[in-house]
Structure formats: structure tokens, C-alpha cells
Design a protein around this motif. Sequence first.
Motif, short mmCIF file in Angstrom:
data_model
loop_
_atom_site.label_atom_id
_atom_site.label_comp_id
_atom_site.label_asym_id
_atom_site.label_seq_id
_atom_site.Cartn_x
_atom_site.Cartn_y
_atom_site.Cartn_z
N LYS A 49 0.74 -1.21 0.07
CA LYS A 49 -0.12 0.08 -0.09
C LYS A 49 0.87 1.12 -0.19
O LYS A 49 1.74 1.30 0.90
N VAL A 50 0.63 2.14 -0.88
CA VAL A 50 1.58 3.21 -1.26
C VAL A 50 0.60 4.59 -1.16
O VAL A 50 -0.33 4.63 -1.71
N ARG A 51 1.30 5.70 -0.37
CA ARG A 51 0.69 6.60 -0.32
C ARG A 51 1.24 7.52 -1.22
O ARG A 51 2.48 8.03 -0.93
N SER A 53 1.77 11.80 -2.58
CA SER A 53 1.57 13.05 -1.80
C SER A 53 2.09 13.78 -2.88
O SER A 53 3.17 13.66 -3.78
N GLU A 89 -3.21 13.74 -0.90
CA GLU A 89 -2.64 12.57 -0.55
C GLU A 89 -3.89 11.40 -0.71
O GLU A 89 -5.15 11.64 -0.33
N ASP A 91 -4.23 6.93 -1.61
CA ASP A 91 -3.45 5.69 -1.23
C ASP A 91 -3.48 4.63 -2.88
O ASP A 91 -4.86 4.78 -3.35
N SER A 124 6.01 9.35 -2.90
CA SER A 124 5.41 8.07 -2.80
C SER A 124 6.28 7.34 -1.53
O SER A 124 7.27 7.14 -1.73
N VAL A 127 2.85 2.84 3.09
CA VAL A 127 2.14 3.22 4.34
C VAL A 127 2.50 2.34 5.64
O VAL A 127 2.73 3.03 6.62
#
Length: 290
Positions: A49-51, A53, A89, A91, A124, A127
Motif C-alpha cells: 500500500k503506497v501513499r 503526496s 494525499e 493511497d 510515494s 504506508v
Amino acid sequence: MYQDSQNAATESGSGMLSLIFDKTEFRVPASGSISTSFQIKGSDSSKKKVRLSVSLELLPDDAAEWNVRLFDATGASLYDNQSSQSSSEFDIFIEGSSAKIIKMDIYAPVGAALHDKLAVRISSCLVDIPDECATVQFNAEARQSIMALKTSIGHEKDVADGIASRAKAGKSDISAILAPTNLRGYVLIEGMNTDKMREVVRGVRKAHSFVEGEMNFDEIDHYLAPKPLVSGIVEGDVVELVAGPFKGEKARVQQIDEAKEEITVELFEAMVPIPVTVRGDHVRVLEKER
């Protein structure tokens, strides 16, 4: 939509996450756009899981606002800075070591001034491991557009003069007008705002409509470098004199002086063959030497 060319891919980041991209510097016409993309890739086979911004910076800071939109490979919207429902932001998930493609469109505002700039910084991070991040910055700069205006043939200079008078009299961001002698039926106009360009030329006598789309500089470069007056003329050519005391006479080219841009001809109808030297633009080629 203007599609910018791509260069060799570059990778940012290390460890468990990386960003892969081709090009980070763009020049965008005012009221135009560019499309690009980047990829997010993991280093192992696990699902992550990548956040992401997104931060934007204008230069100058009071410049007109640009529009930035991000999409996934299916076309689903991920980010739009001009949408009240969009967040800076969000995900996404990446499957193992397969790269996740993110598409980005950057739109320059209609009111963009020359050299207005936008920096789009995208980070990136995992999470579960916030310190595992990769970052890339895309830079866009507003540029001028060059458009071709159709005119009545033979009235290109009149149209150019009329547009120049209007541009000087009122508020206009037209920076250049070109009516090449060897481009019949068109005038080339450079400016920041294509809508304002259309407004300025509206009602100019003998001006018709703009050709759809803008022109690349490579397409008009040869109009900016004037050719020598003797270009295309060779010894032995049959020519007609179009100016001077021998106007209307036919002659054969005997010698060419490229430095002085003059040619020496021998008149066909002369009782005695006397060489006559004239300017290169005072003749019209009737028959090429075989």
C-alpha cells in the motif's frame, strides 16, 4: 493536447520503492497542456500500500493557477487540484514487483505569462514503512504559441500591418508577426494567449481564419534565415529582367557573384553581346540550365 517527447527512463528511490520516469522538464503553451506518466515499482513480490503526496508551487507565487490531474492506467481520476473533492494525499496498491503506471496531465492557464513556472512534486511512501519513500519533481514552464493565419493571396503584408497596428493600439500579448515573401496566403503570429490572438485579428481586412493547431519552430525556421538573392540561380539559366532599365528583356546568366548577390547576364536581343550586371532579385528564372 500537446504530447511532449520522451527521453530515456530515470529511476528515483532505493530499497523497497522506486519511481521511474522519462522526462521532468516541460514547456507548455498558454491554454495548452502536456501529458506524461511515471511508474511506481516495488522491489519484491509482496503487495504494498503506497501513499502518494502531491504538492504544487507556482513561480511567481501570484501567477495564474495551473491545473494538474493524475489518473491510473484505467483512466480513473486520482488527483485534480481544481476539484474540491480531490485530496493532495491518496493511497494506491502495487502488486509485487510490477510497476504501477500513473498518468499526469498538466494544463497551463489561459492567463499564463511568458516563463510562468509550475513545480509538481510527487512523493510515494509505503504506508507500513513511512521512511521508505521515493520522490520526483516535474517542472513546467509557460511558453508562446506560433499559429498560421490564412489571408487573401497577395495581401499578406497588409494583414500583418493591420494586426501590428491593433496590437500596438490595445492590450495584446502578440510578440511577433511574420509575413514571409515565399509563403503565400499566410501570416505567422506568435503570442501567449491564442484566444486573445484570435480576438486581435477579428475584422482585419483580408484576414480569414487560423489554421487549427500550433506550429513547431522547426517548421518556420527556414523563413527566419533569409536566402541569398542569387539562391537557386546557376550559370546558363534563362532569365527575365523584372526591374531596371532592361525590364522585360530576356537574358542568359553568364556569371554569379554570391558575395555581392549580383549576376552578370547577356541580353538575347542586344545587337552586340554586352554583359550586364544586375541584382539577384531583379531577375526571374524562366528556364533552368540542363
